[in-house]
Design a protein around this motif. Structure first.
Motif, short mmCIF file in Angstrom:
data_model
loop_
_atom_site.label_atom_id
_atom_site.label_comp_id
_atom_site.label_asym_id
_atom_site.label_seq_id
_atom_site.Cartn_x
_atom_site.Cartn_y
_atom_site.Cartn_z
N ASN A 63 -2.82 46.73 72.97
CA ASN A 63 -1.41 46.35 72.96
C ASN A 63 -0.64 47.26 73.91
N VAL A 64 0.17 46.66 74.78
CA VAL A 64 1.04 47.39 75.69
C VAL A 64 2.45 46.81 75.52
N ALA A 65 3.44 47.70 75.28
CA ALA A 65 4.80 47.23 75.03
C ALA A 65 5.83 48.20 75.62
N PRO A 66 6.09 48.12 76.93
CA PRO A 66 7.13 48.97 77.53
C PRO A 66 8.53 48.45 77.19
N SER A 67 9.50 49.37 77.15
CA SER A 67 10.88 48.96 76.90
C SER A 67 11.84 49.96 77.53
N ALA A 68 13.09 49.53 77.66
CA ALA A 68 14.14 50.38 78.21
C ALA A 68 15.44 50.04 77.49
N LEU A 82 9.09 44.35 76.82
CA LEU A 82 8.02 43.39 77.08
C LEU A 82 6.87 43.73 76.15
N SER A 83 6.05 42.75 75.86
CA SER A 83 4.93 42.98 74.96
C SER A 83 3.74 42.13 75.39
N GLY A 84 2.58 42.73 75.33
CA GLY A 84 1.36 42.00 75.62
C GLY A 84 0.22 42.56 74.79
N SER A 85 -0.58 41.69 74.21
CA SER A 85 -1.70 42.17 73.41
C SER A 85 -2.90 41.23 73.54
N TYR A 86 -4.05 41.84 73.34
CA TYR A 86 -5.31 41.10 73.32
C TYR A 86 -6.07 41.57 72.09
N TYR A 93 -12.64 35.07 66.66
CA TYR A 93 -11.46 34.60 67.39
C TYR A 93 -11.11 35.53 68.55
N ASP A 94 -10.36 34.94 69.49
CA ASP A 94 -9.71 35.66 70.60
C ASP A 94 -8.23 35.34 70.51
N SER A 95 -7.39 36.34 70.80
CA SER A 95 -5.96 36.12 70.75
C SER A 95 -5.27 36.83 71.91
N TYR A 96 -4.44 36.09 72.62
CA TYR A 96 -3.58 36.64 73.67
C TYR A 96 -2.14 36.40 73.25
N ILE A 97 -1.35 37.46 73.19
CA ILE A 97 0.04 37.35 72.78
C ILE A 97 0.89 38.09 73.82
N TYR A 98 1.93 37.45 74.32
CA TYR A 98 2.81 38.10 75.29
C TYR A 98 4.22 37.58 75.11
N GLY A 99 5.20 38.41 75.46
CA GLY A 99 6.58 37.99 75.31
C GLY A 99 7.57 39.08 75.64
N ALA A 100 8.80 38.87 75.18
CA ALA A 100 9.89 39.80 75.46
C ALA A 100 10.77 39.94 74.24
N SER A 101 11.58 41.00 74.26
CA SER A 101 12.50 41.23 73.14
C SER A 101 13.79 41.86 73.63
N ILE A 102 14.82 41.71 72.81
CA ILE A 102 16.11 42.35 73.01
C ILE A 102 16.32 43.25 71.80
N ILE A 103 16.68 44.52 72.04
CA ILE A 103 16.82 45.46 70.94
C ILE A 103 18.16 46.16 70.99
N THR A 104 18.73 46.40 69.82
CA THR A 104 19.93 47.22 69.70
C THR A 104 19.63 48.33 68.70
#
Length: 183
Positions: A63-68, A82-86, A93-104
């Protein structure tokens, strides 16, 4: 029209032109000075994120999830991630998950951090234990509300996904612990 009024008119026009040139050059100098100064925007941006590696008996999770975040003031920050995982379980099973987020982030006290995070993930699961393989592809939206204990750049806490659905095969529980570090 006499000579005296002509000279007064001429001097008025000359003085008006000189005043106009002085004002426009002063305004241009101020605009140049403001654009020449460096913006302090990047001094308020903090970077962080997460990195996860888990290996076991026929199991892999990366899992890699950089943010600013932009630190508005000592109490409030907002940003994106951003987020990405394998994930793979051999012969299951195999799973690929990726996406984005907004945080406060809100710090009512220096030691307390409250957070709200809206996350949108694309999930691509393939269940390999079946023949033919079953593919389960969907979008998952999560809204996390969290609270944590903060020491300088480091926060540890728990967050709750108010949109949690057990059937989505993304998160196993609505409550999730977190560790957050921003530099």
């Amino acid at each position: 029209m006499n000579i005296k009024s002509s000279i007064n008119s001429f001097l008025t026009i000359i003085l008006s032109c000189v005043f106009y040139l002085m004002m426009t050059s002063t305004i241009k100098a101020q605009v140049y000075q403001q654009t020449a100064q460096k913006s302090d925007f990047w001094q308020h941006v903090r970077f962080g994120g997460g990195l996860g590696l888990n290996f076991g008996n026929n199991f892999t999770n990366i899992n890699v999830a950089p943010s600013a975040v932009y630190q508005v003031n000592e109490y409030f920050a907002a940003g994106i991630g951003l987020s990405g995982s394998y994930v793979k379980q051999k012969n299951y099973y195999d799973s690929y998950i990726y996406g984005a987020s907004i945080i406060t982030l809100f710090n009512p006290l220096p030691e307390i951090q409250l957070s709200a995070e809206l996350e949108q993930l694309r999930v691509n699961n393939t269940y390999t234990q079946f023949n033919p393989h079953i593919e389960d592809d969907f979008w998952n939206t999560a809204l996390f509300l969290g609270a944590g204990y903060r020491v300088e750049n480091f926060t540890i806490g728990v967050r709750y996904n108010v949109l949690f659905k057990e059937s989505n095969n993304v998160y196993s529980e609505a409550f999730l612990p977190f560790v957050r570090i921003y530099f």
